[in-house]
Design an enzyme around this catalytic site. Structure first.
Site, PDB file in Angstrom:
ATOM      1  N   ASP A 165      -2.266   0.401 108.069  1.00  0.00           N
ATOM      2  CA  ASP A 165      -2.953   0.654 109.343  1.00  0.00           C
ATOM      3  C   ASP A 165      -2.253  -0.089 110.484  1.00  0.00           C
ATOM      4  O   ASP A 165      -2.126   0.425 111.595  1.00  0.00           O
ATOM      5  CB  ASP A 165      -4.420   0.203 109.253  1.00  0.00           C
ATOM      6  CG  ASP A 165      -5.147   0.877 108.108  1.00  0.00           C
ATOM      7  OD1 ASP A 165      -4.854   2.053 107.835  1.00  0.00           O
ATOM      8  OD2 ASP A 165      -5.989   0.215 107.459  1.00  0.00           O
ATOM      9  N   HIS A 191     -10.524  -0.146 105.516  1.00  0.00           N
ATOM     10  CA  HIS A 191      -9.296   0.613 105.325  1.00  0.00           C
ATOM     11  C   HIS A 191      -9.579   2.088 105.038  1.00  0.00           C
ATOM     12  O   HIS A 191      -9.025   2.671 104.129  1.00  0.00           O
ATOM     13  CB  HIS A 191      -8.466  -0.027 104.205  1.00  0.00           C
ATOM     14  CG  HIS A 191      -7.215   0.747 103.901  1.00  0.00           C
ATOM     15  ND1 HIS A 191      -6.229   0.951 104.833  1.00  0.00           N
ATOM     16  CD2 HIS A 191      -6.812   1.409 102.779  1.00  0.00           C
ATOM     17  CE1 HIS A 191      -5.271   1.689 104.302  1.00  0.00           C
ATOM     18  NE2 HIS A 191      -5.610   1.978 103.058  1.00  0.00           N
TER      19      HIS A 191
HETATM   20  N1  LIG Z   1      -3.895   0.969 100.624  1.00  0.00           N
HETATM   21  C1  LIG Z   1      -3.293   1.989 101.222  1.00  0.00           C
HETATM   22  O1  LIG Z   1      -2.973   1.943 102.421  1.00  0.00           O
HETATM   23  C2  LIG Z   1      -2.961   3.234 100.460  1.00  0.00           C
HETATM   24  C3  LIG Z   1      -2.167   4.243 101.046  1.00  0.00           C
HETATM   25  C4  LIG Z   1      -1.859   5.367 100.293  1.00  0.00           C
HETATM   26  C5  LIG Z   1      -2.352   5.512  98.998  1.00  0.00           C
HETATM   27  N2  LIG Z   1      -3.132   4.523  98.475  1.00  0.00           N
HETATM   28  C6  LIG Z   1      -3.651   4.581  97.109  1.00  0.00           C
HETATM   29  O2  LIG Z   1      -2.655   4.105  96.213  1.00  0.00           O
HETATM   30  C7  LIG Z   1      -2.914   4.613  94.914  1.00  0.00           C
HETATM   31  C8  LIG Z   1      -1.618   5.121  94.302  1.00  0.00           C
HETATM   32  O3  LIG Z   1      -1.154   6.262  95.020  1.00  0.00           O
HETATM   33  P1  LIG Z   1       0.152   7.077  94.550  1.00  0.00           P
HETATM   34  O4  LIG Z   1       0.394   8.093  95.602  1.00  0.00           O
HETATM   35  O5  LIG Z   1       1.226   6.148  94.183  1.00  0.00           O
HETATM   36  O6  LIG Z   1      -0.407   7.786  93.235  1.00  0.00           O
HETATM   37  P2  LIG Z   1       0.454   8.386  92.013  1.00  0.00           P
HETATM   38  O7  LIG Z   1      -0.477   9.250  91.271  1.00  0.00           O
HETATM   39  O8  LIG Z   1       1.734   8.954  92.507  1.00  0.00           O
HETATM   40  O9  LIG Z   1       0.819   7.113  91.137  1.00  0.00           O
HETATM   41  C9  LIG Z   1      -0.165   6.409  90.443  1.00  0.00           C
HETATM   42  C10 LIG Z   1       0.463   5.785  89.227  1.00  0.00           C
HETATM   43  O10 LIG Z   1      -0.567   5.019  88.567  1.00  0.00           O
HETATM   44  C11 LIG Z   1      -0.331   5.181  87.178  1.00  0.00           C
HETATM   45  N3  LIG Z   1      -1.543   4.829  86.438  1.00  0.00           N
HETATM   46  C12 LIG Z   1      -2.639   5.565  86.184  1.00  0.00           C
HETATM   47  N4  LIG Z   1      -3.513   4.854  85.434  1.00  0.00           N
HETATM   48  C13 LIG Z   1      -2.952   3.659  85.215  1.00  0.00           C
HETATM   49  C14 LIG Z   1      -3.357   2.489  84.521  1.00  0.00           C
HETATM   50  N5  LIG Z   1      -4.519   2.423  83.881  1.00  0.00           N
HETATM   51  N6  LIG Z   1      -2.533   1.424  84.495  1.00  0.00           N
HETATM   52  C15 LIG Z   1      -1.345   1.473  85.151  1.00  0.00           C
HETATM   53  N7  LIG Z   1      -0.904   2.547  85.834  1.00  0.00           N
HETATM   54  C16 LIG Z   1      -1.705   3.618  85.856  1.00  0.00           C
HETATM   55  C17 LIG Z   1       0.088   6.628  87.013  1.00  0.00           C
HETATM   56  O11 LIG Z   1       0.775   6.847  85.775  1.00  0.00           O
HETATM   57  C18 LIG Z   1       1.008   6.807  88.237  1.00  0.00           C
HETATM   58  O12 LIG Z   1       2.362   6.517  87.928  1.00  0.00           O
HETATM   59  C19 LIG Z   1      -3.991   5.668  95.114  1.00  0.00           C
HETATM   60  O13 LIG Z   1      -5.240   5.115  94.761  1.00  0.00           O
HETATM   61  C20 LIG Z   1      -3.947   5.965  96.592  1.00  0.00           C
HETATM   62  O14 LIG Z   1      -5.193   6.431  97.076  1.00  0.00           O
HETATM   63  C21 LIG Z   1      -3.427   3.398  99.169  1.00  0.00           C
END
Ligand SMILES: NC(=O)c1ccc[n+]([C@@H]2O[C@H](COP(=O)([O-])OP(=O)(O)OC[C@H]3O[C@@H](n4cnc5c(N)ncnc54)[C@H](O)[C@@H]3O)[C@@H](O)[C@H]2O)c1
Length: 330
Positions: A165, A191
């Site tokens: 943000d 957030h």
């Molecule tokens: N804080 C922020 O500003 C922000 C911004 C964008 C996305 N996000 C969040 O970040 C998270 C990840 O997003 P992404 O686009 O990388 O998703 P993604 O699906 O591309 O990657 C997620 C990864 O987590 C792994 N995973 C699933 N279960 C697991 C477990 N129990 N232990 C370890 N790994 C596990 C999956 O295999 C995958 O590789 C989401 O929750 C998304 O909403 C947060």
């Protein structure tokens, strides 16, 4: 030297985040990579970069197993866990998941948060946790409750990563016209959506921009995630900008832990009674043990006060949802 562990290291955020950490961590540090699928490949790839850091990795299983022994192994000696895991559609096993409601998705993600934090903290109870996994407003209170149940909750070591943000607000205001040269826009609240409250009034240049435009910029920061989702035609959300923000945040924590500097950051943290919500994105100073000092929000305008009131109301609901979930499972 520190050991930073990325959970979800093979994901859309996890891969670029791991790369940026591999490039940015000080020499002699350790970067540990864990995912339920694909961590080995990411680690093999990153370990070819000619940096003087140790790369470790572990692969979990799908479907996931509670308290995964592989996760316990990689969690040994970790100082900072950066959690960017999620139950993405691809990591879910059943096609029925495509019909999941928001609540179902919350429950699955919240369940993973619960299990990951529990397993990691049972091995490295003094580590810091930086939670990227959404919904951050609720996943951080869940993590706090897990840590409390294990008797190792340190309010100064749990962070919700809201840096994206700040990064977006800073970019958007600098794009207004050159040269504004704004270094950082303070962003407080939570957030998600209306809980994100950029404090443009605290910038010297903020006064040079018409109030109507500030309102538009505020809305753009609040909705910026949707811009990316739409541009990716629904096939993903912000990963690259998030990785940049997440790496920056993790490296600030590392700087503090190593005593290299005392960064002032904005993060969604336990307010320790300094605000009227249990958690809120506020300015904090980092140090050798995580948060060294919580700062006040500074001077804000009546309009920002109004936005903050709306944000706090929503954040309170999000916190209650996370806490209710944690209580039902712990
Ligand atoms: N804080 C922020 O500003 C922000 C911004 C964008 C996305 N996000 C969040 O970040 C998270 C990840 O997003 P992404 O686009 O990388 O998703 P993604 O699906 O591309 O990657 C997620 C990864 O987590 C792994 N995973 C699933 N279960 C697991 C477990 N129990 N232990 C370890 N790994 C596990 C999956 O295999 C995958 O590789 C989401 O929750 C998304 O909403 C947060």
């Amino acid at each position: 030297m520190v050991n930073v562990c990325v959970i979800g290291a093979a994901g859309g955020i996890g891969q670029p985040l791991s790369l940026l950490l591999a490039l940015g961590l000080p020499n002699k540090t350790t970067l540990s990579l864990y995912d339920v699928a694909g961590a080995a490949g990411v680690a093999a790839d990153i370990s070819h970069i000619d940096r003087d850091i140790t790369i470790k990795w572990a692969n979990g299983k799908l479907p996931t197993v509670p308290a995964d022994p592989e996760m316990k192994k990689i969690a040994q000696g970790v100082d900072l866990f950066v959690g960017a895991w999620t139950c993405s559609l691809s990591s879910l096993v059943s096609p029925a998941s495509l019909a999941m409601s928001r609540d179902d998705l919350f429950n699955v993600n919240a369940g993973i948060v619960l299990d990951v934090v529990k397993t990691c903290a049972s091995v490295s109870p003094k580590a810091c946790f930086a939670i990227v996994t959404n919904p951050v407003n609720s996943t951080v209170p869940i993590a706090a409750n897990v840590l409390k149940s294990l008797g190792c909750y340190d309010k100064n070591k749990l962070f919700g990563v809201s840096t994206l943000d700040i990064v977006r607000a800073t970019r958007f205001i600098n794009d207004e016209r050159t040269p504004l040269n704004v270094a950082t826009v303070p962003v407080v609240g939570g957030h998600s959506d209306v809980t994100i409250v950029p404090l443009f009034s605290q910038l010297a240049v903020g006064k040079e921009i018409a109030p109507g435009r500030i309102t538009e910029l505020t809305k753009r920061v609040q909705d910026a995630g949707t811009e990316v989702v739409q541009a990716k035609a629904g096939k993903g959300s912000a990963t690259l900008s998030m990785a940049a923000a997440g790496a920056r945040f993790a490296l600030w924590i590392v700087d503090g832990l190593l005593g290299l500097s005392n960064p002032l950051v904005y993060s969604y943290v336990d307010t320790d009674g300094s605000q009227d919500t249990k958690f809120l994105a506020i300015p904090v100073v980092l140090g050798r043990n995580g948060i060294q000092q919580r700062l006040g929000l500074g001077k804000i305008t009546a309009t920002e006060e109004e936005l903050l009131k709306i944000a706090k109301k929503a954040v309170t609901t999000n916190i209650s949802k996370g806490e209710a979930f944690a209580k039902s499972k712990l």
